[in-house]
Design a protein around this motif. Structure first.
Motif, PDB file in Angstrom:
ATOM      1  N   GLU A  63      -6.624  -0.330 -14.770  1.00  0.00           N
ATOM      2  CA  GLU A  63      -5.836   0.739 -15.382  1.00  0.00           C
ATOM      3  C   GLU A  63      -4.666   1.174 -14.502  1.00  0.00           C
ATOM      4  OE1 GLU A  63      -6.177   2.091 -18.435  1.00  0.00           O
ATOM      5  OE2 GLU A  63      -7.704   0.560 -18.784  1.00  0.00           O
ATOM      6  N   THR A  64      -4.513   0.557 -13.333  1.00  0.00           N
ATOM      7  CA  THR A  64      -3.535   1.047 -12.363  1.00  0.00           C
ATOM      8  C   THR A  64      -2.134   1.166 -12.942  1.00  0.00           C
ATOM      9  OG1 THR A  64      -4.791   0.137 -10.508  1.00  0.00           O
ATOM     10  CG2 THR A  64      -2.479   0.637 -10.111  1.00  0.00           C
ATOM     11  N   LEU A  65      -1.634   0.103 -13.559  1.00  0.00           N
ATOM     12  CA  LEU A  65      -0.258   0.131 -14.052  1.00  0.00           C
ATOM     13  C   LEU A  65      -0.110   0.965 -15.319  1.00  0.00           C
ATOM     14  CD1 LEU A  65       1.040  -3.505 -13.429  1.00  0.00           C
ATOM     15  CD2 LEU A  65       1.038  -1.528 -11.911  1.00  0.00           C
ATOM     16  N   ARG A  66      -1.230   1.265 -15.978  1.00  0.00           N
ATOM     17  CA  ARG A  66      -1.180   2.088 -17.189  1.00  0.00           C
ATOM     18  C   ARG A  66      -1.465   3.561 -16.905  1.00  0.00           C
ATOM     19  NH1 ARG A  66      -3.561  -2.786 -18.935  1.00  0.00           N
ATOM     20  NH2 ARG A  66      -5.664  -2.066 -18.449  1.00  0.00           N
ATOM     21  N   THR A 113       1.059  -0.903  -1.968  1.00  0.00           N
ATOM     22  CA  THR A 113       1.182  -0.555  -3.379  1.00  0.00           C
ATOM     23  C   THR A 113       0.668  -1.680  -4.269  1.00  0.00           C
ATOM     24  OG1 THR A 113       2.723  -0.006  -5.174  1.00  0.00           O
ATOM     25  CG2 THR A 113       3.585  -1.381  -3.386  1.00  0.00           C
ATOM     26  N   ALA A 114      -0.043  -1.296  -5.324  1.00  0.00           N
ATOM     27  CA  ALA A 114      -0.534  -2.265  -6.304  1.00  0.00           C
ATOM     28  C   ALA A 114       0.517  -2.571  -7.358  1.00  0.00           C
ATOM     29  CB  ALA A 114      -1.799  -1.731  -6.971  1.00  0.00           C
ATOM     30  N   ARG A 115       1.671  -1.940  -7.267  1.00  0.00           N
ATOM     31  CA  ARG A 115       2.724  -2.149  -8.258  1.00  0.00           C
ATOM     32  C   ARG A 115       3.657  -3.300  -7.884  1.00  0.00           C
ATOM     33  NH1 ARG A 115       2.876   1.708 -12.180  1.00  0.00           N
ATOM     34  NH2 ARG A 115       1.329   3.351 -11.867  1.00  0.00           N
ATOM     35  N   SER A 116       3.380  -3.941  -6.747  1.00  0.00           N
ATOM     36  CA  SER A 116       4.169  -5.097  -6.318  1.00  0.00           C
ATOM     37  C   SER A 116       3.232  -6.203  -5.854  1.00  0.00           C
ATOM     38  CB  SER A 116       5.112  -4.720  -5.166  1.00  0.00           C
ATOM     39  OG  SER A 116       6.029  -3.717  -5.549  1.00  0.00           O
ATOM     40  N   VAL A 117       3.773  -7.423  -5.802  1.00  0.00           N
ATOM     41  CA  VAL A 117       3.059  -8.551  -5.212  1.00  0.00           C
ATOM     42  C   VAL A 117       3.870  -9.059  -4.034  1.00  0.00           C
ATOM     43  CG1 VAL A 117       1.889  -9.259  -7.328  1.00  0.00           C
ATOM     44  CG2 VAL A 117       4.154 -10.196  -6.806  1.00  0.00           C
ATOM     45  N   VAL A 118       3.191  -9.747  -3.122  1.00  0.00           N
ATOM     46  CA  VAL A 118       3.864 -10.328  -1.966  1.00  0.00           C
ATOM     47  C   VAL A 118       3.302 -11.720  -1.727  1.00  0.00           C
ATOM     48  CG1 VAL A 118       2.227  -9.300  -0.331  1.00  0.00           C
ATOM     49  CG2 VAL A 118       4.516  -9.952   0.453  1.00  0.00           C
ATOM     50  N   CYS A 119       4.161 -12.633  -1.327  1.00  0.00           N
ATOM     51  CA  CYS A 119       3.721 -13.989  -1.004  1.00  0.00           C
ATOM     52  C   CYS A 119       3.201 -14.018   0.424  1.00  0.00           C
ATOM     53  CB  CYS A 119       4.870 -14.980  -1.163  1.00  0.00           C
ATOM     54  SG  CYS A 119       4.434 -16.670  -0.655  1.00  0.00           S
ATOM     55  N   THR A 120       2.021 -14.590   0.609  1.00  0.00           N
ATOM     56  CA  THR A 120       1.439 -14.676   1.947  1.00  0.00           C
ATOM     57  C   THR A 120       2.107 -15.765   2.780  1.00  0.00           C
ATOM     58  OG1 THR A 120      -0.273 -16.191   1.139  1.00  0.00           O
ATOM     59  CG2 THR A 120      -0.790 -13.833   1.136  1.00  0.00           C
ATOM     60  N   GLY A 121       2.938 -16.587   2.129  1.00  0.00           N
ATOM     61  CA  GLY A 121       3.636 -17.638   2.853  1.00  0.00           C
ATOM     62  C   GLY A 121       5.018 -17.221   3.302  1.00  0.00           C
ATOM     63  N   CYS A 122       5.899 -16.930   2.337  1.00  0.00           N
ATOM     64  CA  CYS A 122       7.299 -16.645   2.672  1.00  0.00           C
ATOM     65  C   CYS A 122       7.631 -15.156   2.688  1.00  0.00           C
ATOM     66  CB  CYS A 122       8.229 -17.370   1.704  1.00  0.00           C
ATOM     67  SG  CYS A 122       8.208 -16.718   0.007  1.00  0.00           S
ATOM     68  N   GLY A 123       6.708 -14.313   2.225  1.00  0.00           N
ATOM     69  CA  GLY A 123       6.954 -12.873   2.247  1.00  0.00           C
ATOM     70  C   GLY A 123       7.741 -12.342   1.069  1.00  0.00           C
ATOM     71  N   ALA A 124       8.084 -13.206   0.105  1.00  0.00           N
ATOM     72  CA  ALA A 124       8.830 -12.747  -1.071  1.00  0.00           C
ATOM     73  C   ALA A 124       8.013 -11.706  -1.836  1.00  0.00           C
ATOM     74  CB  ALA A 124       9.158 -13.928  -1.975  1.00  0.00           C
ATOM     75  N   ARG A 125       8.708 -10.703  -2.367  1.00  0.00           N
ATOM     76  CA  ARG A 125       8.047  -9.637  -3.119  1.00  0.00           C
ATOM     77  C   ARG A 125       8.586  -9.595  -4.541  1.00  0.00           C
ATOM     78  NH1 ARG A 125       5.655  -5.582   0.458  1.00  0.00           N
ATOM     79  NH2 ARG A 125       5.766  -4.077  -1.241  1.00  0.00           N
ATOM     80  N   GLY A 126       7.785  -9.043  -5.441  1.00  0.00           N
ATOM     81  CA  GLY A 126       8.211  -8.895  -6.824  1.00  0.00           C
ATOM     82  C   GLY A 126       7.305  -7.921  -7.544  1.00  0.00           C
ATOM     83  N   PRO A 127       7.650  -7.565  -8.779  1.00  0.00           N
ATOM     84  CA  PRO A 127       6.836  -6.618  -9.541  1.00  0.00           C
ATOM     85  C   PRO A 127       5.478  -7.210  -9.915  1.00  0.00           C
ATOM     86  CG  PRO A 127       9.058  -6.810 -10.457  1.00  0.00           C
ATOM     87  CD  PRO A 127       8.883  -7.945  -9.496  1.00  0.00           C
ATOM     88  N   LYS A 152      -0.445 -12.254  -3.498  1.00  0.00           N
ATOM     89  CA  LYS A 152      -1.452 -11.203  -3.473  1.00  0.00           C
ATOM     90  C   LYS A 152      -0.792  -9.880  -3.817  1.00  0.00           C
ATOM     91  CE  LYS A 152      -2.743  -9.318   0.476  1.00  0.00           C
ATOM     92  NZ  LYS A 152      -1.933  -8.071   0.511  1.00  0.00           N
ATOM     93  N   SER A 153      -1.613  -8.922  -4.159  1.00  0.00           N
ATOM     94  CA  SER A 153      -1.111  -7.565  -4.340  1.00  0.00           C
ATOM     95  C   SER A 153      -0.504  -7.084  -3.025  1.00  0.00           C
ATOM     96  CB  SER A 153      -2.273  -6.659  -4.752  1.00  0.00           C
ATOM     97  OG  SER A 153      -1.894  -5.313  -4.718  1.00  0.00           O
ATOM     98  N   ALA A 154       0.539  -6.272  -3.109  1.00  0.00           N
ATOM     99  CA  ALA A 154       1.195  -5.750  -1.898  1.00  0.00           C
ATOM    100  C   ALA A 154       0.428  -4.564  -1.330  1.00  0.00           C
ATOM    101  CB  ALA A 154       2.632  -5.364  -2.204  1.00  0.00           C
ATOM    102  N   THR A 155      -0.890  -4.672  -1.386  1.00  0.00           N
ATOM    103  CA  THR A 155      -1.776  -3.677  -0.797  1.00  0.00           C
ATOM    104  C   THR A 155      -2.354  -4.239   0.495  1.00  0.00           C
ATOM    105  OG1 THR A 155      -3.624  -4.548  -2.089  1.00  0.00           O
ATOM    106  CG2 THR A 155      -2.405  -2.703  -3.036  1.00  0.00           C
ATOM    107  N   VAL A 156      -2.868  -3.352   1.327  1.00  0.00           N
ATOM    108  CA  VAL A 156      -3.519  -3.793   2.561  1.00  0.00           C
ATOM    109  C   VAL A 156      -4.977  -4.103   2.241  1.00  0.00           C
ATOM    110  CG1 VAL A 156      -4.136  -3.181   4.924  1.00  0.00           C
ATOM    111  CG2 VAL A 156      -1.972  -2.371   3.948  1.00  0.00           C
ATOM    112  N   MET A 157      -5.324  -5.373   2.303  1.00  0.00           N
ATOM    113  CA  MET A 157      -6.695  -5.790   2.026  1.00  0.00           C
ATOM    114  C   MET A 157      -7.583  -5.542   3.242  1.00  0.00           C
ATOM    115  SD  MET A 157      -6.312  -9.421   0.013  1.00  0.00           S
ATOM    116  CE  MET A 157      -6.259  -9.444  -1.775  1.00  0.00           C
ATOM    117  N   PHE A 158      -8.895  -5.528   3.016  1.00  0.00           N
ATOM    118  CA  PHE A 158      -9.820  -5.498   4.141  1.00  0.00           C
ATOM    119  C   PHE A 158      -9.542  -6.722   5.013  1.00  0.00           C
ATOM    120  CE2 PHE A 158     -12.549  -3.201   0.958  1.00  0.00           C
ATOM    121  CZ  PHE A 158     -12.475  -1.967   1.584  1.00  0.00           C
ATOM    122  N   GLY A 159      -9.427  -6.503   6.314  1.00  0.00           N
ATOM    123  CA  GLY A 159      -9.133  -7.601   7.225  1.00  0.00           C
ATOM    124  C   GLY A 159      -7.666  -7.726   7.570  1.00  0.00           C
ATOM    125  N   GLU A 160      -6.805  -6.962   6.899  1.00  0.00           N
ATOM    126  CA  GLU A 160      -5.380  -6.947   7.230  1.00  0.00           C
ATOM    127  C   GLU A 160      -5.058  -5.709   8.060  1.00  0.00           C
ATOM    128  OE1 GLU A 160      -2.378  -8.824   4.265  1.00  0.00           O
ATOM    129  OE2 GLU A 160      -3.646  -7.488   3.090  1.00  0.00           O
TER     130      GLU A 160
END
Length: 241
Positions: A63-66, A113-127, A152-160
């Motif tokens: 329900e996060t984005l809604r 934030t859960a409203r963005s994604v980030v690439c674990t390889g190149c660091g690119a971000r997007g909605p 991955k979600s642009a959130t801090v996961m456990f272990g990060e």
């Protein structure tokens, strides 16, 4: 006369009235389903495609984005609009403080934030919405469009690790504020939880608004156990007077 700087540390409890899950409360997600932690644990996520597929389905159903801001988020934004110096330090990843009207520059998202994604390889971000549209279209584990890496979600996961610049900025606010309000947080997850003690060490009035006891209750100047949706607006109205 200068108005006191108010720092507000918000946890999952402030967003439950918006339909967001509580994680560590009596009925929290981690207590009900300990296995769910694997879906937001970095090592599991990176090494197991099935975990990633389940994670994307969880995001799709979330329900996060809604979700919409509730009375507590609105009260914080209203206090800021009144001219009071307010800074929000949030452990939440739902973006509801900003949706309620808090200026982006006055909100520090300690856990991302859960409203963005980030690439674990190149660091690119997007909605996140764009990535979820790809999941809806049939991609079970959508890769980065720039490099093919794992998204991955642009959130801090456990272990990060948390962003040291954000944590440093939050610590500076805790040291400088005259009032520190911890709302909807168990104050058990560090380093965010330690901000309450840091503020108290530097002379701030510490107010805790939470249904359950916290490790910092013995240092609090005021403890509020009433429901956040009504208690926080009343408290902030009193502080703004």
């Amino acid at each position: 006369m200068n108005r006191p700087l108010i720092a507000l540390l918000s946890g999952a409890g402030i967003s439950t009235d918006s339909g967001m899950p509580d994680y560590r409360g009596p009925n929290g997600l981690w207590r009900r389903d300990p296995e769910a932690e694997k879906l937001v644990t970095y090592d599991y996520y990176m090494s197991d495609p099935e975990i990633r597929r389940r994670s994307w389905q969880l995001r799709r159903e979330s329900e996060t984005l809604r979700a919409r801001p509730n009375a507590a988020h609105e009260a914080v934004a209203a206090l800021e609009r009144s001219g009071a110096p307010v800074r929000v330090l949030t452990q939440n990843v739902d973006g509801l403080h900003q949706l309620a009207g808090m200026p982006e520059r006055k909100v520090l998202e300690l856990h991302g934030t859960a409203r963005s994604v980030v690439c674990t390889g190149c660091g690119a971000r997007g909605p996140m919405a764009d990535a979820l549209a790809r999941v809806e279209a049939g991609e079970t584990d959508p890769p980065c469009l720039a490099c093919g890496g794992i998204l991955k979600s642009a959130t801090v996961m456990f272990g990060e690790h948390l962003d040291p610049e954000i944590i440093g900025a939050a610590a500076a606010i805790a040291e400088a504020c005259q009032v520190f309000v911890a709302v909807g947080t168990t104050l058990q997850v560090h380093p965010a939880a330690g901000l309450a003690g840091l503020a108290a060490d530097h002379g701030a009035r510490l107010i805790i608004v939470n249904a359950e006891a916290t490790p910092y209750d013995d240092r609090a100047d005021e403890i509020v156990r009433e429901p956040i949706g009504t208690a926080l607006p009343a408290l902030l109205a009193r502080l703004s007077g």
